[in-house]
Scaffold this active site. Structure first.
Site, short mmCIF file in Angstrom:
data_model
loop_
_atom_site.label_atom_id
_atom_site.label_comp_id
_atom_site.label_asym_id
_atom_site.label_seq_id
_atom_site.Cartn_x
_atom_site.Cartn_y
_atom_site.Cartn_z
N HIS A 124 0.84 -1.19 0.00
CA HIS A 124 0.00 0.00 0.00
C HIS A 124 0.88 1.24 0.00
CE1 HIS A 124 -0.24 0.59 4.71
NE2 HIS A 124 0.93 0.14 4.34
N CYS A 143 6.32 5.94 4.27
CA CYS A 143 5.13 5.18 3.84
C CYS A 143 4.39 5.87 2.69
CB CYS A 143 4.18 4.94 5.01
SG CYS A 143 4.93 3.95 6.32
N HIS A 177 4.88 0.22 -0.55
CA HIS A 177 5.71 -0.67 0.26
C HIS A 177 4.82 -1.80 0.75
CE1 HIS A 177 3.79 1.95 3.20
NE2 HIS A 177 3.99 0.99 4.10
N HIS A 182 3.85 -5.28 3.46
CA HIS A 182 3.87 -5.86 4.82
C HIS A 182 3.43 -7.31 4.75
CE1 HIS A 182 4.29 -1.95 6.77
NE2 HIS A 182 3.32 -1.49 5.98
N ASP A 240 -4.52 -10.99 -0.10
CA ASP A 240 -3.18 -11.55 -0.24
C ASP A 240 -2.56 -11.18 -1.59
OD1 ASP A 240 -0.92 -12.93 0.67
OD2 ASP A 240 -1.61 -14.83 -0.18
N HIS A 241 -1.34 -10.68 -1.54
CA HIS A 241 -0.57 -10.26 -2.72
C HIS A 241 -1.33 -9.22 -3.55
CE1 HIS A 241 1.62 -13.87 -1.51
NE2 HIS A 241 2.66 -13.20 -1.96
N GLU A 267 0.95 -5.31 11.73
CA GLU A 267 1.54 -4.81 10.49
C GLU A 267 3.05 -5.06 10.49
OE1 GLU A 267 0.93 -0.66 8.32
OE2 GLU A 267 2.10 -0.49 10.15
#
Length: 142
Positions: free
Chosen positions: A15, A34, A40, A42, A80-81, A123
């Site tokens: 995100h 960020c 970036h 997580h 996811d991904h 996170e």
């Protein structure tokens, strides 16, 4: 007899923290690294806490395979991904983990086999977030 169940799920997503309400300089000031234009990522850990009566036949609050199937379909397949900023739920809000926690709470409210108590999202090793719904927030007990 009421019991609580905690179940964890893991997913990776990216995100960028950014708001159109601020110019580039203020976005950088507020969101720091960020706000990287390339985003970036997580490796998130989500823990859902559910409660309910212990079924006398199974000895469980709910069927874990049903819960896992629900999580696979409604949480993991969706996030996811993924770049969170591309999802409709973040079209008009910043994709912070606070907002992600609220969205995950909304998702698990749809699991009807047990009562959703709260969502906990990790996170990073230093940052985690909890959301327990509006009623809890209104009473100031989070």
């Amino acid at each position: 007899m009421k019991a609580h169940l905690n179940r964890r799920y893991h997913f990776s997503a990216s995100h960028r923290l950014h708001t159109e309400a601020y110019d580039a300089a203020e976005n950088l000031t507020v969101f720091g690294k960020c706000n990287n234009p390339h985003g970036h990522g997580h490796n998130y850990t989500v823990q859902v806490t559910l409660s309910g009566q212990v079924d006398p036949a199974t000895g469980m609050v709910c069927n874990l395979s049903e819960l896992d199937a629900f999580a696979q379909t409604n949480l993991l397949a969706r996030f996811d991904h993924t770049n969170l900023n591309t999802l409709d739920c973040f079209a008009n809000i910043v994709s912070t983990t606070e907002n992600l926690s609220i969205e995950i709470y909304r998702i698990f409210q749809g699991f009807s086999a047990a009562h959703l108590e709260r969502v906990h999202v990790e996170e990073t090793s230093n940052n985690s977030f909890d959301y327990a719904g509006e009623a809890t927030l209104a009473s100031g007990s989070i």
